[in-house]
Design a protein around this motif. Sequence first.
Motif, PDB file in Angstrom:
ATOM      1  N   CYS A  30      11.412   1.853  -5.693  1.00 36.44           N
ATOM      2  CA  CYS A  30      11.103   1.231  -4.403  1.00 36.44           C
ATOM      3  C   CYS A  30      11.912  -0.055  -4.252  1.00 36.44           C
ATOM      4  CB  CYS A  30       9.609   0.938  -4.302  1.00 36.44           C
ATOM      5  SG  CYS A  30       9.190   0.045  -2.798  1.00 36.44           S
TER       6      CYS A  30
ATOM      7  N   CYS B 241      11.551  -2.616  -2.247  1.00 34.60           N
ATOM      8  CA  CYS B 241      10.931  -3.818  -1.673  1.00 34.60           C
ATOM      9  C   CYS B 241      10.998  -4.966  -2.680  1.00 34.60           C
ATOM     10  CB  CYS B 241       9.506  -3.545  -1.198  1.00 34.60           C
ATOM     11  SG  CYS B 241       8.232  -3.642  -2.465  1.00 34.60           S
TER      12      CYS B 241
ATOM     13  N   CYS C 282       8.463  -4.795  -5.756  1.00 36.95           N
ATOM     14  CA  CYS C 282       8.795  -3.807  -6.792  1.00 36.95           C
ATOM     15  C   CYS C 282      10.044  -4.207  -7.558  1.00 36.95           C
ATOM     16  CB  CYS C 282       8.975  -2.426  -6.172  1.00 36.95           C
ATOM     17  SG  CYS C 282       7.435  -1.757  -5.516  1.00 36.95           S
TER      18      CYS C 282
ATOM     19  N   HIS D 290       1.144   2.295  -1.306  1.00 34.67           N
ATOM     20  CA  HIS D 290       2.297   1.417  -1.175  1.00 34.67           C
ATOM     21  C   HIS D 290       3.201   1.873  -0.037  1.00 34.67           C
ATOM     22  CE1 HIS D 290       4.783  -1.807  -2.702  1.00 34.67           C
ATOM     23  NE2 HIS D 290       5.846  -1.040  -2.596  1.00 34.67           N
TER      24      HIS D 290
HETATM   25 ZN   LIG Z   1       7.754  -1.557  -3.305  1.00 33.77          ZN
END
Ligand SMILES: [Zn+2]
Length: 92
Positions: free
Chosen positions: A37, A39, A42, A78
Amino acid sequence: MNAPQRITVHAASGRLSLTWDDGRTQSIDNTTLRERCPCSTCRRLAHSGEARLDSPRVAIVDMQPMGYGMQIVFSDGHAQGIYPWEYLKRLD
Ligand SMILES: [Zn+2]
């Protein structure tokens, strides 16, 4: 970079398949997607070595196209990750 021509969620096998402009079809495991991920949260966990999934059998529950990529909502709740097409193409 263009969006894939086709995006298919294979719920039974837990994979996402993407068919690109060049005709290549790519298949990515849901767990890999979740672990990678992009983001900020993460990425920070991954760098600190703390990134561990509670459940490796995570599923995709929703996807939202965002122009340059897509947001993926996972079954663990998530939904912060927006995956640019370029980034997805490099995951395997
Ligand atoms: Zn994430």
